[in-house]
Design a protein around this motif. Structure first.
Motif, short mmCIF file in Angstrom:
data_model
loop_
_atom_site.label_atom_id
_atom_site.label_comp_id
_atom_site.label_asym_id
_atom_site.label_seq_id
_atom_site.Cartn_x
_atom_site.Cartn_y
_atom_site.Cartn_z
N GLN A 116 -5.85 -7.49 1.86
CA GLN A 116 -4.82 -7.52 0.66
C GLN A 116 -4.51 -8.41 -0.34
OE1 GLN A 116 -4.41 -4.91 2.35
NE2 GLN A 116 -1.93 -4.87 2.43
N ASP B 74 -3.23 4.28 -1.86
CA ASP B 74 -4.07 3.42 -0.37
C ASP B 74 -4.62 5.38 -0.03
OD1 ASP B 74 -4.89 2.35 1.44
OD2 ASP B 74 -3.61 2.23 2.99
N LYS C 22 -6.48 -7.69 -3.06
CA LYS C 22 -5.72 -6.04 -3.39
C LYS C 22 -4.97 -6.38 -4.63
CE LYS C 22 -5.29 -3.62 -0.11
NZ LYS C 22 -5.11 -2.18 0.24
N VAL D 237 1.01 -11.44 4.79
CA VAL D 237 0.50 -10.57 5.03
C VAL D 237 0.61 -11.04 6.89
CG1 VAL D 237 -2.22 -10.01 4.48
CG2 VAL D 237 -0.52 -11.32 3.07
N ASP E 35 0.92 -0.93 0.02
CA ASP E 35 -0.18 0.38 0.13
C ASP E 35 0.93 1.17 -0.25
OD1 ASP E 35 -2.38 -1.20 -0.28
OD2 ASP E 35 -2.44 -2.41 2.10
N GLU F 210 -10.30 1.25 4.57
CA GLU F 210 -10.38 0.24 4.02
C GLU F 210 -11.40 -1.11 4.07
OE1 GLU F 210 -6.50 -1.99 2.19
OE2 GLU F 210 -7.94 -0.05 1.74
N THR G 198 3.47 -7.52 3.95
CA THR G 198 2.12 -6.13 3.49
C THR G 198 1.38 -5.50 5.17
OG1 THR G 198 0.54 -5.51 2.78
CG2 THR G 198 0.26 -7.75 2.84
N GLY H 192 -1.69 -5.52 6.88
CA GLY H 192 -2.78 -5.41 6.42
C GLY H 192 -4.06 -6.33 6.87
#
Length: 258
Positions: A156, A17, A159, A174, A11, A70, A149, A151
């Motif tokens: 995630q 983002d 995306k 993640v 992001d 989000e 990442t 999230g």
């Protein structure tokens, strides 16, 4: 075999983002005929944060790393939560927009329409930042690319797939899958364990966030490339370099001469 790894954020490093959220909010307000200036967008963000803080499921393992904005466009059906939680999170968009529109216009009558409009407009902005696909293709000629990442697990992953960038990455980490924040030492340990198993070494950690990406680098003992405005950035650390975009890898990569 490529034995050097770039750990790259998602992001606001590869895909937009916060700027995309602000743009989608502004477009939604404009579509509804509501004032859409920066102060109005800020008011929507403020209402969204307040409503999300009050959600009892905000701190569950599935949503612990999910930001309030989000949560406005997540697909709650993808969450591994009880039905009551899925329904409540699914109502976050309308509740947030109801609070925001009441503050801006005195009525929430357009809240349901606003929530749907925002989801559509935000999804339409899900694309790589300019130049990113070509830059990643160039970088992986000399490195293996791993995504790191912070999230919500399904959000995630969705995306990443929708952005068209998933096939560039050999590994994906993640925080919502690991059960710890990207800034936590456990996240770095999970990455290090995989590095050791694969016989790889980190060349650079790349990202825009001082609180997550640079913390990951510091915790793991790896050098970092901070994507920022070098002239205004306040971060000062011996192992951190600063550059506006991914072209900085060529300047600071530890294996550039290999």
């Amino acid at each position: 075999m490529l034995d050097r790894v770039l750990l790259i954020d998602l992001d606001d490093t590869l895909i937009p983002d916060v700027p995309a959220a602000r743009a989608a909010i502004g477009d939604t307000l404009r579509h509804l005929g509501v004032p859409d200036g920066p102060e109005a967008v800020d008011a929507v963000f403020a209402a969204t944060r307040e409503v999300w803080r009050a959600n009892p499921w905000r701190g569950s393992p599935e949503t612990a790393r999910l930001s309030s904005w989000e949560a406005l466009w997540i697909d709650p059906q993808e969450l591994e939560l009880p039905r009551s939680a899925v329904d409540m999170i699914g109502q976050h968009g309308r509740s947030a927009w109801a609070a925001a529109l009441t503050a801006l216009t005195g009525t929430d009558r357009l809240a349901t329409r606003a929530a749907a409009e925002f989801r559509t407009r935000r999804s339409d902005l899900l694309r790589p930042l300019p130049g990113v696909p070509a830059q990643l293709d160039r970088l992986r000629e000399r490195h293996e690319l791993w995504l790191t990442t912070d999230g919500c697990r399904p959000h995630q992953r969705r995306k990443l797939l929708a952005s068209g960038l998933a096939d560039r990455f050999a590994e994906v980490f993640v925080s919502g899958e690991l059960g710890c924040a990207k800034a936590d030492s456990a996240f770095a340990e999970a990455v290090r364990s995989r590095l050791d198993a694969a016989g790889r070494q980190v060349c650079l950690v790349i990202g825009d966030s001082a609180s997550t990406d640079l913390r990951l680098a510091a915790t793991g003992g790896w050098p970092a490339l901070h994507l920022c405005d070098p002239d205004t950035c306040q971060v000062r650390a011996e192992t951190v370099r600063h550059h506006p975009d991914l072209t900085g890898v060529d300047l600071y990569c530890r294996c550039a001469a290999r």
